[in-house]
Design a protein around this motif. Structure first.
Motif, PDB file in Angstrom:
ATOM      1  N   HIS A 109      -4.778 -29.627  37.226  1.00 30.09           N
ATOM      2  CA  HIS A 109      -4.594 -28.174  37.267  1.00 30.09           C
ATOM      3  C   HIS A 109      -5.373 -27.480  36.144  1.00 30.09           C
ATOM      4  CE1 HIS A 109      -1.494 -28.471  40.383  1.00 30.09           C
ATOM      5  NE2 HIS A 109      -1.083 -29.538  39.737  1.00 30.09           N
ATOM      6  N   ALA A 110      -6.445 -28.115  35.711  1.00 31.07           N
ATOM      7  CA  ALA A 110      -7.287 -27.487  34.689  1.00 31.07           C
ATOM      8  C   ALA A 110      -7.975 -26.252  35.277  1.00 31.07           C
ATOM      9  CB  ALA A 110      -8.335 -28.476  34.194  1.00 31.07           C
ATOM     10  N   PRO A 111      -8.079 -25.187  34.495  1.00 38.29           N
ATOM     11  CA  PRO A 111      -8.746 -23.984  35.003  1.00 38.29           C
ATOM     12  C   PRO A 111     -10.244 -24.220  35.195  1.00 38.29           C
ATOM     13  CG  PRO A 111      -8.262 -23.773  32.666  1.00 38.29           C
ATOM     14  CD  PRO A 111      -7.586 -25.020  33.119  1.00 38.29           C
ATOM     15  N   ALA A 112     -10.813 -23.531  36.159  1.00 36.29           N
ATOM     16  CA  ALA A 112     -12.249 -23.676  36.417  1.00 36.29           C
ATOM     17  C   ALA A 112     -13.051 -23.093  35.257  1.00 36.29           C
ATOM     18  CB  ALA A 112     -12.625 -22.963  37.716  1.00 36.29           C
ATOM     19  N   PRO A 113     -14.125 -23.762  34.840  1.00 30.79           N
ATOM     20  CA  PRO A 113     -14.974 -23.205  33.782  1.00 30.79           C
ATOM     21  C   PRO A 113     -15.618 -21.895  34.236  1.00 30.79           C
ATOM     22  CG  PRO A 113     -15.436 -25.541  34.158  1.00 30.79           C
ATOM     23  CD  PRO A 113     -14.570 -25.089  35.281  1.00 30.79           C
ATOM     24  N   HIS A 114     -16.110 -21.142  33.281  1.00 28.90           N
ATOM     25  CA  HIS A 114     -16.781 -19.886  33.607  1.00 28.90           C
ATOM     26  C   HIS A 114     -18.017 -20.181  34.467  1.00 28.90           C
ATOM     27  CE1 HIS A 114     -18.969 -16.096  33.034  1.00 28.90           C
ATOM     28  NE2 HIS A 114     -17.780 -15.578  32.703  1.00 28.90           N
ATOM     29  N   PRO A 115     -18.316 -19.353  35.467  1.00 28.73           N
ATOM     30  CA  PRO A 115     -19.487 -19.580  36.329  1.00 28.73           C
ATOM     31  C   PRO A 115     -20.784 -19.740  35.553  1.00 28.73           C
ATOM     32  CG  PRO A 115     -18.075 -17.884  37.278  1.00 28.73           C
ATOM     33  CD  PRO A 115     -17.510 -18.195  35.937  1.00 28.73           C
ATOM     34  N   ASP A 116     -20.946 -19.020  34.449  1.00 22.96           N
ATOM     35  CA  ASP A 116     -22.166 -19.158  33.653  1.00 22.96           C
ATOM     36  C   ASP A 116     -22.292 -20.559  33.075  1.00 22.96           C
ATOM     37  OD1 ASP A 116     -22.747 -16.554  34.210  1.00 22.96           O
ATOM     38  OD2 ASP A 116     -22.063 -15.757  32.273  1.00 22.96           O
ATOM     39  N   ALA A 117     -21.132 -21.152  32.660  1.00 21.63           N
ATOM     40  CA  ALA A 117     -21.155 -22.509  32.120  1.00 21.63           C
ATOM     41  C   ALA A 117     -21.554 -23.516  33.193  1.00 21.63           C
ATOM     42  CB  ALA A 117     -19.788 -22.859  31.542  1.00 21.63           C
ATOM     43  N   LEU A 118     -21.090 -23.293  34.418  1.00 19.16           N
ATOM     44  CA  LEU A 118     -21.455 -24.191  35.510  1.00 19.16           C
ATOM     45  C   LEU A 118     -22.926 -24.050  35.878  1.00 19.16           C
ATOM     46  CD1 LEU A 118     -18.315 -23.701  37.795  1.00 19.16           C
ATOM     47  CD2 LEU A 118     -18.834 -25.676  36.357  1.00 19.16           C
ATOM     48  N   ALA A 119     -23.401 -22.829  35.850  1.00 24.73           N
ATOM     49  CA  ALA A 119     -24.810 -22.581  36.223  1.00 24.73           C
ATOM     50  C   ALA A 119     -25.781 -23.130  35.200  1.00 24.73           C
ATOM     51  CB  ALA A 119     -25.027 -21.080  36.406  1.00 24.73           C
ATOM     52  N   SER A 120     -25.365 -23.267  33.943  1.00 28.37           N
ATOM     53  CA  SER A 120     -26.275 -23.698  32.887  1.00 28.37           C
ATOM     54  C   SER A 120     -26.427 -25.209  32.794  1.00 28.37           C
ATOM     55  CB  SER A 120     -25.795 -23.160  31.538  1.00 28.37           C
ATOM     56  OG  SER A 120     -24.542 -23.744  31.189  1.00 28.37           O
ATOM     57  N   LEU A 121     -25.689 -25.952  33.604  1.00 27.98           N
ATOM     58  CA  LEU A 121     -25.771 -27.414  33.536  1.00 27.98           C
ATOM     59  C   LEU A 121     -27.130 -27.898  34.041  1.00 27.98           C
ATOM     60  CD1 LEU A 121     -22.226 -28.246  35.005  1.00 27.98           C
ATOM     61  CD2 LEU A 121     -22.913 -28.247  32.592  1.00 27.98           C
ATOM     62  N   THR A 122     -27.714 -28.847  33.316  1.00 27.07           N
ATOM     63  CA  THR A 122     -29.046 -29.351  33.699  1.00 27.07           C
ATOM     64  C   THR A 122     -29.091 -30.862  33.871  1.00 27.07           C
ATOM     65  OG1 THR A 122     -29.725 -29.532  31.372  1.00 27.07           O
ATOM     66  CG2 THR A 122     -30.191 -27.438  32.513  1.00 27.07           C
TER      67      THR A 122
END
Length: 358
Positions: free
Chosen positions: A317-330
């Protein structure tokens, strides 16, 4: 005029000992020496006399003997708990109840299987001397306990076990048990070591059951699991515990979870949730698919991600990370760093487990 408080001769002597060294042999005071028993005995002999020094030695010997016995019983209780946990399902662990120091002739440890009505009692003797011998007195106690179990507790099957810390003594005791009693009485060997890691190294059966509970053979991990279960057992055993209760709380208090081979149903969903989570959240699935990192496995209240020898768990039940954090993954490395930060935030936000402050 304020009167000065009167001090007793003992208090005055104690105070003077902090500033003077005339009472100590050799003319030196060992300030706050907590390890030199000989030095303490020498001081007491010089300060109070030989009789008090002998009395102090007897007190120390009795205290060490009691501690040694209590340590042995505690370690053996952990072995019994882990053995049951490794050999049965979590649901079956709920039927096994363990208690210590019941009103009994064989009283150090009692294990009941409440589902089938069996009872096993243990008498632990941490000695390789005569204190661990099978004697007529011990035989009488075992015989009376058999009667108590059958006629009072009404158990379907009972067993009495003498546990000693010397293998030769255990073998000798087994031969001394009368043939008529051997169907329900036996002697067992369990080693005594000063540290839990030494105990694990010296006792293969103990190491094997912990390897199954932890789904690992790393000795450091097994040692940590042993210590956690020992702490849980001692924390609340006045009325006895079920094996499920002990192991469930041990698993919940381990940060990170090192009991990878034990999956109690109580931890498979967050308190208040209507159903246990069985699929990872969409944001986690999308991230893993993006970098072709494979899927997840469910370990109680968490999803485990494994990739190239690395592992990380994310609370269900961990909260979803911020969309910007997900988009920055490389890269997969970035994914692991993000997941570890998510789990760290969950741990920081959760209340500390009793007995295990965070």
């Amino acid at each position: 005029m304020m009167r000065q408080p009167q001090h007793s001769s003992v208090s005055a002597g104690r105070c003077s000992a902090l500033t003077a060294d005339s009472h100590y042999p050799g003319g030196k005071l060992l300030w706050m020496n907590m390890t030199s028993n000989i030095a303490v005995q020498e001081f007491v002999s010089a300060r109070f006399g030989h009789d008090d020094a002998q009395r102090l030695e007897h007190i120390a010997r009795g205290g060490k003997s009691n501690k040694k016995g209590a340590d042995f019983e505690g370690c053996y209780a952990v072995y019994v708990i882990a053995s049951i946990g490794a050999a049965t399902t979590p649901a079956e662990c709920a039927h096994h109840h363990i208690s210590s120091q019941e009103t009994a002739f064989v009283d150090d440890l009692c294990v009941r299987n409440q589902a089938i009505g069996t009872k096993r009692n243990y008498q632990a003797k941490n000695s390789d001397g005569s204190a661990a011998d099978w004697t007529d007195e011990l035989r009488a106690r075992f015989e009376k306990q058999i009667i108590v179990d059958i006629e009072h507790h009404r158990v379907q099957q009972q067993e009495q076990v003498l546990v000693v810390s010397c293998a030769d003594k255990a073998a000798a005791n087994q031969k001394k048990i009368p043939h008529a009693m051997q169907s329900c009485c036996r002697a067992e060997y369990f080693p005594y070591e000063l540290t839990s890691i030494a105990l694990l190294m010296s006792h293969t059966p103990l190491q094997s059951v912990f390897a199954k509970l932890c789904n690992s053979r790393q000795l450091a991990r097994l040692d940590e699991a042993f210590r956690i279960i020992l702490g849980q057992w001692h924390a609340d055993n006045h009325a006895g515990r079920t094996v499920l209760d002990v192991l469930t709380k041990a698993k919940a208090s381990a940060r990170p979870d090192i009991f990878g081979g034990f999956h109690p149903p109580q931890l498979c969903w967050q308190e208040g949730a209507s159903v246990p989570p069985c699929t990872p959240p969409s944001w986690l699935t999308e991230v893993l698919d993006r970098f072709q990192m494979g899927g997840t496995t469910v370990e109680c209240a968490a999803f485990k991600v494994s990739y190239n020898g690395l592992e990380v768990q994310v609370a269900a039940h961990a909260p979803a990370p911020h969309p910007d954090a997900l988009a920055s993954l490389t890269s997969p490395r970035d994914v692991f760093m993000l997941l570890m930060s998510v789990e760290a935030e969950m741990l920081a936000a959760s209340p500390p487990t009793e007995g295990h402050p965070q």
